[in-house]
Design a protein around this motif. Sequence first.
Motif, mmCIF file in Angstrom:
data_model
loop_
_atom_site.group_PDB
_atom_site.id
_atom_site.type_symbol
_atom_site.label_atom_id
_atom_site.label_comp_id
_atom_site.label_asym_id
_atom_site.label_seq_id
_atom_site.Cartn_x
_atom_site.Cartn_y
_atom_site.Cartn_z
ATOM 1 N N VAL A 1 0.840 -1.194 0.000
ATOM 2 C CA VAL A 1 0.000 0.000 0.000
ATOM 3 C C VAL A 1 0.878 1.248 0.000
ATOM 4 O O VAL A 1 1.845 1.339 0.764
ATOM 5 N N MET A 2 0.538 2.193 -0.869
ATOM 6 C CA MET A 2 1.209 3.486 -0.891
ATOM 7 C C MET A 2 0.167 4.587 -0.752
ATOM 8 O O MET A 2 -0.892 4.535 -1.377
ATOM 9 N N VAL A 3 0.485 5.576 0.075
ATOM 10 C CA VAL A 3 -0.445 6.656 0.369
ATOM 11 C C VAL A 3 0.241 7.990 0.087
ATOM 12 O O VAL A 3 1.304 8.267 0.639
ATOM 13 N N GLU A 4 -0.371 8.795 -0.775
ATOM 14 C CA GLU A 4 0.136 10.143 -1.029
ATOM 15 C C GLU A 4 -0.702 11.122 -0.210
ATOM 16 O O GLU A 4 -1.937 11.103 -0.290
ATOM 17 N N ALA A 5 -0.034 11.960 0.570
ATOM 18 C CA ALA A 5 -0.742 12.888 1.452
ATOM 19 C C ALA A 5 -0.215 14.302 1.281
ATOM 20 O O ALA A 5 0.921 14.520 0.830
ATOM 21 N N LEU A 6 -1.049 15.248 1.644
ATOM 22 C CA LEU A 6 -0.702 16.663 1.623
ATOM 23 C C LEU A 6 -1.082 17.224 2.984
ATOM 24 O O LEU A 6 -2.246 17.180 3.375
ATOM 25 N N THR B 1 10.242 3.906 4.529
ATOM 26 C CA THR B 1 10.325 4.441 3.175
ATOM 27 C C THR B 1 11.069 3.466 2.260
ATOM 28 O O THR B 1 12.145 2.993 2.597
ATOM 29 N N GLY B 2 10.462 3.141 1.137
ATOM 30 C CA GLY B 2 11.082 2.243 0.172
ATOM 31 C C GLY B 2 10.682 0.790 0.303
ATOM 32 O O GLY B 2 11.068 -0.039 -0.524
ATOM 33 N N CYS B 3 9.875 0.475 1.323
ATOM 34 C CA CYS B 3 9.557 -0.941 1.554
ATOM 35 C C CYS B 3 8.668 -1.537 0.472
ATOM 36 O O CYS B 3 8.741 -2.739 0.195
ATOM 37 N N VAL B 4 7.806 -0.717 -0.154
ATOM 38 C CA VAL B 4 6.945 -1.257 -1.212
ATOM 39 C C VAL B 4 6.982 -0.437 -2.508
ATOM 40 O O VAL B 4 6.436 -0.883 -3.520
ATOM 41 N N SER B 5 7.604 0.722 -2.498
ATOM 42 C CA SER B 5 7.571 1.586 -3.682
ATOM 43 C C SER B 5 8.174 0.916 -4.912
ATOM 44 O O SER B 5 7.776 1.210 -6.052
#
Length: 249
Positions: free
Chosen positions: A97-102, A127-131
């Motif tokens: 799962v990757m989540v982009e937030a602001l 950071t980098g575990c699933v990207s």
Amino acid sequence: MAGHSKWKNIQHRKGKQDAIRGKLFTKISREIFNAARAGGGNPETNFRLRMALEKAREANMPSDNIQRTIDKALGNIPGVTYEELIYEGYGPGGVAVMVEALTDNRNRTAAEIRHIFSKRGGNLGETGCVSWMFERKGILTVNKEQSPVSEDELMLMALEAGASDFSADDDEYEITTTPEEFAAVQEALTKEGIKFEEATVTLIPQNTLELRGEEAQKMLLLYEALEEHDDVQAVYANFEIPDEELETY
């Protein structure tokens, strides 16, 4: 493209995608923000922003909302600094799962995203575990019934404009581009009278995991909870759920 279309299909089946006006405004606001952040606030020179503003007008989005989103993207709101963050983690069944937030408060958002993961059977990772499992691509979809040209004609137009791939299913055509070619392809096809149901730069999983039963239910709840968080701009995951499983959701 199954990884991209699967959740979209789930939303369509459940009547959730753009069913609530506020959610539609949120989706359009994200498009406006990303377009302005990437190419500036002038729609005359920023084609992506121009297209997003047209969507906003069609949805009767208040002009104050539009301008506030642009100002936010350009950093023009005094005393408030918004930061783009990406969270990576795992959902039920080992789904990536990757989540982009602001956010204007990194610590608050991180704590809330971590809580959502843990409450819904997942865990926030480093950071980098699933990207590495995802690839950023541009996606443009065209409703078959509304296309002014045939499938072969549209495919040729898309490829000549710089698209990297073209596919079709029962209801729509899907055009894939690199992030760099996305705006050029969108603009070229728009000039030819093509209208898009969706036009976005997104993350596509390189492979997917099929979920069933309790894991499927939990993953859907996690996905929805993340999407509904005010600071979240987009959620990407590499799961698929068979149609028969969706009937119980």
